[in-house]
Design a protein around this motif. Structure first.
Motif, PDB file in Angstrom:
ATOM      1  N   VAL A 166     -27.715  37.837  -0.905  1.00 25.83           N
ATOM      2  CA  VAL A 166     -27.466  36.930   0.213  1.00 25.83           C
ATOM      3  C   VAL A 166     -26.874  35.609  -0.257  1.00 25.83           C
ATOM      4  N   PHE A 167     -27.145  35.238  -1.502  1.00 23.38           N
ATOM      5  CA  PHE A 167     -26.559  34.012  -2.026  1.00 23.38           C
ATOM      6  C   PHE A 167     -25.051  34.163  -2.197  1.00 23.38           C
ATOM      7  N   ALA A 168     -24.624  35.332  -2.695  1.00 22.97           N
ATOM      8  CA  ALA A 168     -23.190  35.592  -2.823  1.00 22.97           C
ATOM      9  C   ALA A 168     -22.521  35.624  -1.455  1.00 22.97           C
ATOM     10  N   GLU A 169     -23.220  36.172  -0.469  1.00 23.08           N
ATOM     11  CA  GLU A 169     -22.677  36.197   0.888  1.00 23.08           C
ATOM     12  C   GLU A 169     -22.500  34.786   1.443  1.00 23.08           C
ATOM     13  N   MET A 170     -23.486  33.923   1.208  1.00 16.69           N
ATOM     14  CA  MET A 170     -23.377  32.546   1.682  1.00 16.69           C
ATOM     15  C   MET A 170     -22.218  31.821   1.000  1.00 16.69           C
ATOM     16  N   GLU A 171     -22.067  32.053  -0.297  1.00 15.15           N
ATOM     17  CA  GLU A 171     -20.956  31.429  -1.016  1.00 15.15           C
ATOM     18  C   GLU A 171     -19.616  31.933  -0.489  1.00 15.15           C
ATOM     19  N   GLU A 172     -19.548  33.227  -0.172  1.00 18.21           N
ATOM     20  CA  GLU A 172     -18.313  33.795   0.366  1.00 18.21           C
ATOM     21  C   GLU A 172     -17.995  33.189   1.735  1.00 18.21           C
ATOM     22  N   ARG A 173     -19.014  33.019   2.565  1.00 16.43           N
ATOM     23  CA  ARG A 173     -18.786  32.408   3.876  1.00 16.43           C
ATOM     24  C   ARG A 173     -18.325  30.953   3.734  1.00 16.43           C
ATOM     25  N   GLU A 174     -18.912  30.245   2.775  1.00 16.25           N
ATOM     26  CA  GLU A 174     -18.495  28.866   2.555  1.00 16.25           C
ATOM     27  C   GLU A 174     -17.050  28.794   2.087  1.00 16.25           C
ATOM     28  N   ARG A 175     -16.668  29.694   1.191  1.00 17.12           N
ATOM     29  CA  ARG A 175     -15.275  29.712   0.728  1.00 17.12           C
ATOM     30  C   ARG A 175     -14.332  30.045   1.875  1.00 17.12           C
ATOM     31  N   ALA A 176     -14.726  31.005   2.721  1.00 15.90           N
ATOM     32  CA  ALA A 176     -13.885  31.370   3.865  1.00 15.90           C
ATOM     33  C   ALA A 176     -13.750  30.208   4.840  1.00 15.90           C
ATOM     34  N   GLU A 177     -14.846  29.470   5.054  1.00 12.81           N
ATOM     35  CA  GLU A 177     -14.798  28.323   5.958  1.00 12.81           C
ATOM     36  C   GLU A 177     -13.913  27.221   5.392  1.00 12.81           C
ATOM     37  N   GLU A 178     -13.999  26.999   4.088  1.00  7.85           N
ATOM     38  CA  GLU A 178     -13.151  25.992   3.462  1.00  7.85           C
ATOM     39  C   GLU A 178     -11.681  26.393   3.551  1.00  7.85           C
ATOM     40  N   ALA A 179     -11.419  27.687   3.339  1.00 11.21           N
ATOM     41  CA  ALA A 179     -10.037  28.159   3.445  1.00 11.21           C
ATOM     42  C   ALA A 179      -9.527  28.009   4.868  1.00 11.21           C
ATOM     43  N   ARG A 180     -10.396  28.288   5.857  1.00  9.86           N
ATOM     44  CA  ARG A 180      -9.983  28.141   7.254  1.00  9.86           C
ATOM     45  C   ARG A 180      -9.667  26.692   7.584  1.00  9.86           C
ATOM     46  N   LYS A 181     -10.522  25.786   7.109  1.00  7.36           N
ATOM     47  CA  LYS A 181     -10.288  24.367   7.368  1.00  7.36           C
ATOM     48  C   LYS A 181      -9.013  23.890   6.689  1.00  7.36           C
ATOM     49  N   ALA A 182      -8.768  24.378   5.460  1.00  6.89           N
ATOM     50  CA  ALA A 182      -7.552  23.981   4.759  1.00  6.89           C
ATOM     51  C   ALA A 182      -6.313  24.485   5.484  1.00  6.89           C
ATOM     52  N   ALA A 183      -6.378  25.723   5.997  1.00  5.68           N
ATOM     53  CA  ALA A 183      -5.247  26.274   6.750  1.00  5.68           C
ATOM     54  C   ALA A 183      -5.021  25.498   8.038  1.00  5.68           C
TER      55      ALA A 183
END
Length: 247
Positions: A223-240
């Motif tokens: 679940v920690f890897a999943e949370m990190e993946e969601r955070e990376r996806a959110e950061e990528a979305r915000k950057a886009a």
């Protein structure tokens, strides 16, 4: 070996993943339960107590020696910068036994707090399993980085945790069924030597059965890897989104 006899790439991959899962399970069990060293450290103070008491029947000397050894084991771990949680739990267990025996004046009471703890732990394993939240899963979930995801998202793993918890509960109950009659009927030295003899075998059996059940279970959900993946996806979305607004 013919081409038909050779394992396929898929089979080799499955075998590799299986070995990795077993290795991860072994490492997690050693971390959670302290391994052989942690168990030996819990045996030594009781062994010293009963050895001294067998010779001189002096409660105070036996109790102080056992407590001193427990503190020395903690000091060694601190000097070597090893994990001390299992050593500290051993110190607290010995300290409770020393205090209880000193208060009652009965040397057998040195063992009573540990016996009551074992009984309580056995009941906890069984009750939590009946309630659908097996204790072994609560203990190992954080170690495997899955937390409580096994409860709703990984039924095969929950079943393995339930089996392991039943194993721990029944093994500890069997141990109590031997020790408590001895507490009432045997003398201090007899109880002490039986307690020392029953420290390691039941523990090893329970750990082995836990390893067997978990090695056959589905892998844990990180679940920690999943949370990190969601955070990376959110950061990528915000950057886009930021790039689009600038354009």
């Amino acid at each position: 070996m013919t081409s038909l006899d050779k394992p396929t790439t898929q089979e080799q991959g499955d075998d590799g993943r299986g070995r990795h899962a077993r290795a991860v399970t072994e490492a997690a069990l050693f971390e959670a339960f302290g391994g052989i060293r942690g168990t030996v450290e819990t045996i030594l103070p009781g062994l010293l107590f009963v050895s001294i008491y067998t010779v001189n029947k002096d409660l105070h000397v036996s109790a102080i020696a056992a407590l001193g050894l427990s503190l020395a084991l903690v000091a060694v771990r601190l000097i070597r910068r090893d994990t001390v949680k299992h050593a500290f739990s051993g110190v607290f267990g010995v300290a409770f036994g020393v205090v209880f025996a000193m208060m009652t004046g009965n040397a057998k009471d040195f063992y009573l707090p540990g016996m009551l703890y074992t009984l309580g732990l056995a009941l906890a394993y069984i009750i939590t399993t009946l309630a659908g939240v097996p204790l072994i899963g609560l203990i190992l979930g954080p170690v495997f980085k899955e937390n409580l995801s096994w409860r709703t998202r990984n039924p095969g793993r929950k079943k393995a945790y339930a089996k392991a918890s039943w194993a721990w509960g029944l093994i500890l109950l069997a141990k109590c069924a031997i020790l408590f009659p001895l507490y009432w009927w045997a003398d201090t030295t007899q109880l002490g030597w039986v307690l020392v003899a029953l420290k390691l075998p039941p523990f090893l059996l329970a750990v082995y059965l836990t390893w067997v059940f978990l090695a056959k279970a589905p892998p844990p959900i990180d679940v920690f890897a999943e949370m990190e993946e969601r955070e990376r996806a959110e950061e990528a979305r915000k950057a886009a989104a930021a790039r689009e607004s600038e354009a």
